[in-house]
Design a protein around this motif. Structure first.
Motif, PDB file in Angstrom:
ATOM      1  N   LEU A  48      32.646  39.354  37.055  1.00  0.00           N
ATOM      2  CA  LEU A  48      33.847  38.268  37.166  1.00  0.00           C
ATOM      3  C   LEU A  48      33.460  37.275  36.349  1.00  0.00           C
ATOM      4  CD1 LEU A  48      33.629  38.595  41.145  1.00  0.00           C
ATOM      5  CD2 LEU A  48      35.933  39.404  38.651  1.00  0.00           C
ATOM      6  N   TRP A  49      32.351  36.903  36.240  1.00  0.00           N
ATOM      7  CA  TRP A  49      32.449  35.654  35.115  1.00  0.00           C
ATOM      8  C   TRP A  49      32.962  35.336  33.919  1.00  0.00           C
ATOM      9  CZ3 TRP A  49      30.447  31.636  37.216  1.00  0.00           C
ATOM     10  CH2 TRP A  49      29.677  31.582  38.882  1.00  0.00           C
ATOM     11  N   GLY A  50      32.536  37.122  32.796  1.00  0.00           N
ATOM     12  CA  GLY A  50      33.238  36.822  31.958  1.00  0.00           C
ATOM     13  C   GLY A  50      34.705  37.562  31.232  1.00  0.00           C
ATOM     14  N   LEU A  51      34.870  38.381  32.690  1.00  0.00           N
ATOM     15  CA  LEU A  51      36.470  38.421  32.161  1.00  0.00           C
ATOM     16  C   LEU A  51      37.604  37.325  31.775  1.00  0.00           C
ATOM     17  CD1 LEU A  51      37.142  40.858  34.947  1.00  0.00           C
ATOM     18  CD2 LEU A  51      37.566  41.358  32.790  1.00  0.00           C
ATOM     19  N   PRO A  52      38.059  36.656  30.535  1.00  0.00           N
ATOM     20  CA  PRO A  52      38.527  36.152  29.900  1.00  0.00           C
ATOM     21  C   PRO A  52      39.790  35.670  31.431  1.00  0.00           C
ATOM     22  CG  PRO A  52      39.320  37.577  29.207  1.00  0.00           C
ATOM     23  CD  PRO A  52      38.804  38.100  29.934  1.00  0.00           C
TER      24      PRO A  52
END
Length: 318
Positions: free
Chosen positions: A268-272
């Motif tokens: 989830l951290w990396g989803l734009p």
């Protein structure tokens, strides 16, 4: 009447509790929930910020406990075995977090509609995006609020003030100011295909755990935005990650997660298209004084034999 209270609040609580319940005995526990005296005769406990296991151990030391107050709205991690096994009255602090959480929901909504992340990044890059940025209005957009408790109602009031149309769900189906249509039970699912914004504001109970999964995400519009400020366990996180990664929905604003703190390697951290915040939507300098005022008022009521505010149905979970 004997109360067991957190030492961390002693300076703020002691005089007010004594005024609310003259003649009451007070005992105090430290940051590790260790009482400063014999507590076998304590009948009132104010919980502070320690984990469920510690709460269970403390309650086991209180054979005379009759009333437990919780400094938060959600009671899911306070319904420990020692509490459930006995006839202990529970009150929570529902309502004290409504304003900051409702404001935070509008932060997610405005961030998405006005592309605040893109505008801030373009500022950092000294890049003039001009008319390339795609902005939206909130007027006449439909917000679906799943859970019209005090937090859900505060969200509805703020969304309505922005000119949004608001539909929501609550167990009773009773009308709510600012909400054009109130749905009972699980009827909110029939509105998923119409909503521009879906906000989860329901308590975590056995019935709501995992209730928002792949089917519900598939029912949303591809340009719709999901917001969760309730509990992470209400949403099937794997299904959400899949839906966000495939562009099945436009994005999500998430303040709560199944595992907290959210692990650094979590996708989830990396989803734009996700705005991740660290379970801070409730934070405000007003929360502590509101918590104390609510508890002290209930102490006065308890001592006077009056009905308490915010009584929890511990079997329903809220």
């Amino acid at each position: 009447m004997k109360l067991l209270l957190p030492e961390a609040l002693r300076a703020e609580l002691e005089a007010r509790v004594r005024a609310a319940a003259p003649g009451a005995d007070l005992a105090w526990y430290d940051d590790h929930a260790r009482p400063d005296q014999d507590v076998s005769d304590v009948d009132v406990l104010m919980r502070w910020w320690f984990d469920a296991q510690t709460l269970n151990g403390l309650v086991e030391q209180l054979p005379s406990l009759r009333w437990l107050h919780i400094p938060r709205a959600g009671v899911d991690n306070s319904l420990v075995s020692a509490v459930m096994a006995r006839d202990i009255l529970i009150t929570n602090s529902a309502g004290i977090h409504a304003a900051p959480i409702a404001e935070f929901v509008m932060l997610y909504v405005l961030d998405h509609a006005k592309q605040a992340g893109l505008l801030r990044s373009s500022q950092a890059e000294r890049r003039w995006v001009g008319r390339q940025v795609q902005l939206a209005e909130l007027t006449d957009k439909l917000m679906l609020i799943i859970g019209l408790g005090q937090i859900g109602q505060a969200i509805a009031a703020r969304a309505a003030a922005f000119g949004m149309r608001v539909v929501g769900s609550r167990r009773s189906g009773a009308p709510v100011p600012g909400v054009s249509r109130v749905l009972a039970d699980g009827a909110w699912r029939q509105m998923l295909g119409e909503a521009d914004y879906v906000v989860i504001a329901a308590p975590l109970t056995p019935q709501t755990r995992g209730m928002f999964g792949a089917a519900e995400l598939a029912a949303m519009r591809p340009d719709a935005y999901l917001i969760n400020i309730a509990r992470g366990e209400i949403v099937d996180e794997a299904a959400l990650i899949d839906a966000l990664g495939r562009g099945q929905i436009a994005g999500a604003g998430l303040d709560v997660f199944s595992t907290e703190p959210l692990p650094a390697e979590h996708p989830l951290w990396g989803l734009p298209n996700v705005f991740v915040t660290p379970h801070v939507s409730w934070l405000s300098p007003e929360i502590r004084p509101r918590t104390i005022s609510l508890f002290v008022e209930n102490v006065r009521r308890y001592a006077a034999g009056e009905p308490l505010r915010n009584i929890v149905d511990k079997h329903a979970g809220y």
